[in-house]
Write an enzyme that holds these catalytic residues in place. Structure first.
Site, PDB file in Angstrom:
ATOM      1  N   ASP A 166      -0.986  -0.180  17.968  1.00 53.19           N
ATOM      2  CA  ASP A 166      -0.468   0.754  16.971  1.00 53.19           C
ATOM      3  C   ASP A 166      -0.496   2.194  17.531  1.00 53.19           C
ATOM      4  O   ASP A 166       0.501   2.925  17.450  1.00 53.19           O
ATOM      5  CB  ASP A 166      -1.321   0.648  15.691  1.00 53.19           C
ATOM      6  CG  ASP A 166      -0.871   1.609  14.620  1.00 53.19           C
ATOM      7  OD1 ASP A 166       0.172   1.361  14.000  1.00 53.19           O
ATOM      8  OD2 ASP A 166      -1.564   2.628  14.405  1.00 53.19           O
ATOM      9  N   THR A 178       0.832  -1.212   0.000  1.00 48.35           N
ATOM     10  CA  THR A 178       0.000   0.000   0.000  1.00 48.35           C
ATOM     11  C   THR A 178       0.869   1.266   0.000  1.00 48.35           C
ATOM     12  O   THR A 178       0.751   2.119  -0.886  1.00 48.35           O
ATOM     13  CB  THR A 178      -0.914   0.001   1.253  1.00 48.35           C
ATOM     14  OG1 THR A 178      -1.662  -1.214   1.269  1.00 48.35           O
ATOM     15  CG2 THR A 178      -1.850   1.189   1.254  1.00 48.35           C
ATOM     16  N   VAL A 179       1.762   1.393   0.966  1.00 50.72           N
ATOM     17  CA  VAL A 179       2.538   2.631   1.106  1.00 50.72           C
ATOM     18  C   VAL A 179       3.645   2.731   0.049  1.00 50.72           C
ATOM     19  O   VAL A 179       3.807   3.772  -0.604  1.00 50.72           O
ATOM     20  CB  VAL A 179       3.131   2.749   2.542  1.00 50.72           C
ATOM     21  CG1 VAL A 179       3.975   4.008   2.677  1.00 50.72           C
ATOM     22  CG2 VAL A 179       2.021   2.735   3.584  1.00 50.72           C
ATOM     23  N   LYS A 201       2.614   4.834  18.482  1.00 49.59           N
ATOM     24  CA  LYS A 201       2.642   6.205  17.967  1.00 49.59           C
ATOM     25  C   LYS A 201       2.750   7.230  19.102  1.00 49.59           C
ATOM     26  O   LYS A 201       3.496   8.212  18.984  1.00 49.59           O
ATOM     27  CB  LYS A 201       1.393   6.461  17.113  1.00 49.59           C
ATOM     28  CG  LYS A 201       1.432   5.686  15.799  1.00 49.59           C
ATOM     29  CD  LYS A 201       0.084   5.714  15.109  1.00 49.59           C
ATOM     30  CE  LYS A 201       0.132   5.072  13.744  1.00 49.59           C
ATOM     31  NZ  LYS A 201      -1.205   4.850  13.171  1.00 49.59           N
ATOM     32  N   GLU A 203      -3.348  -2.677   9.756  1.00 52.78           N
ATOM     33  CA  GLU A 203      -2.057  -3.367   9.786  1.00 52.78           C
ATOM     34  C   GLU A 203      -2.250  -4.789   9.279  1.00 52.78           C
ATOM     35  O   GLU A 203      -3.357  -5.320   9.281  1.00 52.78           O
ATOM     36  CB  GLU A 203      -1.517  -3.404  11.225  1.00 52.78           C
ATOM     37  CG  GLU A 203      -1.197  -2.041  11.801  1.00 52.78           C
ATOM     38  CD  GLU A 203      -0.167  -1.281  10.976  1.00 52.78           C
ATOM     39  OE1 GLU A 203       0.923  -1.798  10.751  1.00 52.78           O
ATOM     40  OE2 GLU A 203      -0.482  -0.155  10.538  1.00 52.78           O
ATOM     41  N   VAL A 238       3.628   8.353  12.283  1.00 54.48           N
ATOM     42  CA  VAL A 238       2.537   8.791  13.171  1.00 54.48           C
ATOM     43  C   VAL A 238       1.573   9.663  12.378  1.00 54.48           C
ATOM     44  O   VAL A 238       1.989  10.619  11.714  1.00 54.48           O
ATOM     45  CB  VAL A 238       3.069   9.605  14.379  1.00 54.48           C
ATOM     46  CG1 VAL A 238       1.921  10.026  15.287  1.00 54.48           C
ATOM     47  CG2 VAL A 238       4.102   8.810  15.165  1.00 54.48           C
ATOM     48  N   GLY A 280      -3.836   5.156   4.750  1.00 56.67           N
ATOM     49  CA  GLY A 280      -4.216   5.107   3.338  1.00 56.67           C
ATOM     50  C   GLY A 280      -3.015   5.362   2.447  1.00 56.67           C
ATOM     51  O   GLY A 280      -2.055   6.043   2.838  1.00 56.67           O
TER      52      GLY A 280
HETATM   53  P1  NDP Z   1       1.679  -3.808   2.949  1.00 58.24           P
HETATM   54  O1  NDP Z   1       1.555  -5.142   3.577  1.00 58.24           O
HETATM   55  O2  NDP Z   1       0.612  -3.328   2.039  1.00 58.24           O
HETATM   56  O3  NDP Z   1       3.065  -3.723   2.162  1.00 58.24           O
HETATM   57  C1  NDP Z   1       4.264  -4.259   2.615  1.00 58.24           C
HETATM   58  C2  NDP Z   1       5.012  -4.745   1.379  1.00 58.24           C
HETATM   59  O4  NDP Z   1       6.340  -5.087   1.770  1.00 58.24           O
HETATM   60  C3  NDP Z   1       4.378  -5.973   0.742  1.00 58.24           C
HETATM   61  O5  NDP Z   1       4.379  -5.843  -0.651  1.00 58.24           O
HETATM   62  C4  NDP Z   1       5.302  -7.087   1.218  1.00 58.24           C
HETATM   63  O6  NDP Z   1       5.343  -8.183   0.332  1.00 58.24           O
HETATM   64  C5  NDP Z   1       6.641  -6.373   1.239  1.00 58.24           C
HETATM   65  N1  NDP Z   1       7.585  -7.041   2.121  1.00 58.24           N
HETATM   66  C6  NDP Z   1       7.396  -7.514   3.360  1.00 58.24           C
HETATM   67  N2  NDP Z   1       8.528  -8.053   3.831  1.00 58.24           N
HETATM   68  C7  NDP Z   1       9.461  -7.906   2.868  1.00 58.24           C
HETATM   69  C8  NDP Z   1      10.826  -8.272   2.742  1.00 58.24           C
HETATM   70  N3  NDP Z   1      11.463  -8.892   3.719  1.00 58.24           N
HETATM   71  N4  NDP Z   1      11.487  -7.976   1.611  1.00 58.24           N
HETATM   72  C9  NDP Z   1      10.841  -7.346   0.616  1.00 58.24           C
HETATM   73  N5  NDP Z   1       9.549  -6.978   0.639  1.00 58.24           N
HETATM   74  C10 NDP Z   1       8.864  -7.255   1.782  1.00 58.24           C
HETATM   75  O7  NDP Z   1       1.903  -2.781   4.139  1.00 58.24           O
HETATM   76  P2  NDP Z   1       1.610  -1.212   4.131  1.00 58.24           P
HETATM   77  O8  NDP Z   1       2.124  -0.613   2.893  1.00 58.24           O
HETATM   78  O9  NDP Z   1       0.216  -0.960   4.531  1.00 58.24           O
HETATM   79  O10 NDP Z   1       2.499  -0.753   5.377  1.00 58.24           O
HETATM   80  C11 NDP Z   1       3.903  -0.655   5.299  1.00 58.24           C
HETATM   81  C12 NDP Z   1       4.419   0.027   6.537  1.00 58.24           C
HETATM   82  O11 NDP Z   1       3.860   1.346   6.624  1.00 58.24           O
HETATM   83  C13 NDP Z   1       4.006  -0.651   7.845  1.00 58.24           C
HETATM   84  O12 NDP Z   1       5.007  -0.458   8.795  1.00 58.24           O
HETATM   85  C14 NDP Z   1       2.763   0.115   8.270  1.00 58.24           C
HETATM   86  O13 NDP Z   1       2.549   0.081   9.660  1.00 58.24           O
HETATM   87  C15 NDP Z   1       3.153   1.508   7.840  1.00 58.24           C
HETATM   88  N6  NDP Z   1       2.037   2.407   7.601  1.00 58.24           N
HETATM   89  C16 NDP Z   1       0.974   2.005   6.850  1.00 58.24           C
HETATM   90  C17 NDP Z   1      -0.068   2.871   6.592  1.00 58.24           C
HETATM   91  C18 NDP Z   1      -1.244   2.486   5.781  1.00 58.24           C
HETATM   92  O14 NDP Z   1      -2.196   3.262   5.697  1.00 58.24           O
HETATM   93  N7  NDP Z   1      -1.251   1.313   5.174  1.00 58.24           N
HETATM   94  C19 NDP Z   1      -0.039   4.238   7.128  1.00 58.24           C
HETATM   95  C20 NDP Z   1       1.143   4.578   7.883  1.00 58.24           C
HETATM   96  C21 NDP Z   1       2.135   3.672   8.106  1.00 58.24           C
HETATM   97  P3  NDP Z   1       4.307  -9.419   0.586  1.00 58.24           P
HETATM   98  O15 NDP Z   1       2.944  -8.835   0.462  1.00 58.24           O
HETATM   99  O16 NDP Z   1       4.657 -10.376  -0.476  1.00 58.24           O
HETATM  100  O17 NDP Z   1       4.604  -9.920   1.960  1.00 58.24           O
HETATM  101  N1  HSE Z   2      -3.024   0.832  10.625  1.00 61.51           N
HETATM  102  C1  HSE Z   2      -2.668   2.176  10.830  1.00 61.51           C
HETATM  103  C2  HSE Z   2      -3.907   2.990  11.103  1.00 61.51           C
HETATM  104  C3  HSE Z   2      -1.977   2.723   9.598  1.00 61.51           C
HETATM  105  O1  HSE Z   2      -5.011   2.474  10.872  1.00 61.51           O
HETATM  106  O2  HSE Z   2      -3.800   4.102  11.598  1.00 61.51           O
HETATM  107  C4  HSE Z   2      -1.446   4.115   9.791  1.00 61.51           C
HETATM  108  O3  HSE Z   2      -0.374   4.140  10.688  1.00 61.51           O
END
Ligand code: NDP
Ligand code: HSE
Length: 402
Positions: A196, A11-12, A200, A185, A127, A297
């Site tokens: 979470d 996602t991010v 934060k 998450e 955060v 998001g």
């Molecule tokens: P996702 O699960 O959508 O994305 C994580 C990605 O990283 C996946 O594509 C995953 O692959 C890949 N990945 C995991 N482990 C490895 C590895 N060892 N080597 C290479 N690629 C890897 O997570 P998000 O994007 O939602 O979140 C990412 C981070 O951002 C988290 O720490 C989250 O807490 C934080 N965050 C998220 C927010 C949100 O709104 N989603 C907002 C703010 C922070 P695979 O799917 O194949 O495992």
């Molecule tokens: N899972 C977290 C939330 C993502 O819902 O706030 C943003 O850090």
């Protein structure tokens, strides 16, 4: 040209790629240089997608490439994120992350390592998603002693509580929707059990007070026990239920807590709804300052990450000072904190409750019968715990924001 590598294309990570593409021109102007995504690391393949051209599966390719200036991590978790962060900083690269688990656990160590190497460890998105809160605390509010921070810091739980409140939807249906929208998450227990938000507020309090607040020391309650009946009472009182994360300084004592609170319509965070987050900061000279925006998001979070990339690109070989020492900040005992409480007990316990809590505010809600609900006066947590333990049929306890 500034070369970056993105770790994790979920996602991010995919949002970071998109924001850099959509806003390429203005970002280049603001950075004074073009930002080029040289690598994306992920476990998956992306056949036919533009990212395929820069996709790698081996971190060594990135860390051993001296042309990579900035590593952006959006994988989540601490393993291998912690090792990758250390390797990047030790190899003379800047590191930007949205990973609050990593920041809450290893923040001071990675900041120190960045400083030692004249690089930066930046974590604006960790955060409040898209809300600028880390940089304002580090830069704009440096004139103040921070006295208190209260935040709605988790988008998923605020989304769930808002839908339960306004649309009467059930918990599981809304959680599924939050997951589909990419807010939750990987293990949504981190959201709904408050972990979470706890990480934060640990990050914010460490930055506000300059010493390390261990997230494991913070008393944390989630939202899984909140019911539609609670919302009926809240509505009757022109209140709602919000998961608040707060930290407070009282003279030389520090308190922190994450828990659901009943909040009234006059409270500034009352109208922070859905995936939006809000952070209320109280400084000793500035007074109240409030930050508001999308707490989770793809694009909002990516926007915050890219702001770190721009900041790092402008300071490739200059460490931006961040005050967060590894010295542990001792938190005051939660039992000494003062709160008032919304309580629901069985009808049979009405007399006992009145006897124990004295002059209470009696609550009622349309269609709810067979129980006695009330709000206590403000009291120490330990006194409340002592009194409530004497009532056998307690149905609910929610703290009240006064
Ligand atoms: P996702 O699960 O959508 O994305 C994580 C990605 O990283 C996946 O594509 C995953 O692959 C890949 N990945 C995991 N482990 C490895 C590895 N060892 N080597 C290479 N690629 C890897 O997570 P998000 O994007 O939602 O979140 C990412 C981070 O951002 C988290 O720490 C989250 O807490 C934080 N965050 C998220 C927010 C949100 O709104 N989603 C907002 C703010 C922070 P695979 O799917 O194949 O495992
Ligand atoms: N899972 C977290 C939330 C993502 O819902 O706030 C943003 O850090």
């Amino acid at each position: 040209m500034v070369n970056i590598a993105i770790l994790g294309f979920g996602t991010v990570g995919s949002g970071v790629y998109e924001v850099l593409d959509v806003n390429r021109e203005s970002i280049t102007k603001k950075t004074g240089d073009e930002i080029n995504v040289k690598y994306v690391l992920d476990l998956r393949e992306f056949p036919g997608q533009p990212v395929e051209k820069v996709l790698v599966h081996d971190y060594d390719t990135i860390v051993n490439d001296s042309e990579v200036d900035i590593v952006v991590e959006a994988m989540g978790g601490t393993d291998p994120a912690y090792t990758y962060a250390k390797k990047a900083l030790e190899s003379g690269k800047n590191y930007c992350t949205s990973n609050k688990e990593l920041v809450a656990k290893y923040g001071p160590e990675l900041l120190e390592l960045a400083k030692k190497n004249n690089k930066n460890f930046l974590f604006e998105a960790s955060v409040g998603g898209g809300i600028p809160i880390i940089r304002p605390l580090n830069h704009s509010l440096t004139s103040d002693e921070i006295l208190e921070i209260t935040g709605i810091l988790n988008g998923t739980t605020n989304f769930i509580l808002t839908k339960m409140d306004r649309e009467g939807l059930d918990f599981d249906t809304v959680l599924k929707e939050a997951q589909d929208l990419g807010y939750a998450e990987r293990n949504p227990e981190a959201d709904v059990e408050g972990y979470d938000a706890c990480r934060k507020i640990a990050i914010l309090s460490s930055l506000a007070f300059g010493e390390n607040v261990n997230y494991e020391d913070i008393y944390t309650e989630g939202i899984t026990k909140i019911t539609d009946t609670d919302f009926k009472y809240a509505a009757a009182m022109n209140r709602s239920v919000k998961l608040l994360a707060r930290c407070k300084r009282e003279d030389d004592k520090f308190f922190a807590m994450v828990a659901p609170f009943m909040v009234g319509s006059e409270f500034p965070l009352y109208s922070v709804a859905g995936v939006l987050n809000g952070v209320l900061v109280k400084g000793n000279t500035v007074g109240d300052v409030m930050f508001y925006g999308s707490g989770a998001g793809k694009l909002p979070t990516a926007s915050a990450v890219v702001s770190d990339v721009v900041e790092a690109a402008k300071h490739l070989n200059t460490n931006i000072m961040t005050i967060w020492s590894s010295k542990k900040l001792e938190l005051g005992d939660k039992s000494e904190a003062v709160n008032s409480f919304f309580v629901r007990v069985g009808k049979a316990s009405e007399a006992t409750a009145k006897e124990l809590f004295g002059d209470v505010e009696v609550c009622s809600a349309e269609g709810v019968e067979g129980e006695f609900a009330f709000i206590t006066a403000a009291m120490k947590e330990k006194d409340f715990a002592d009194k409530i333990s004497k009532i056998a049929d307690v149905k609910q306890v929610i703290r009240v924001q006064k």
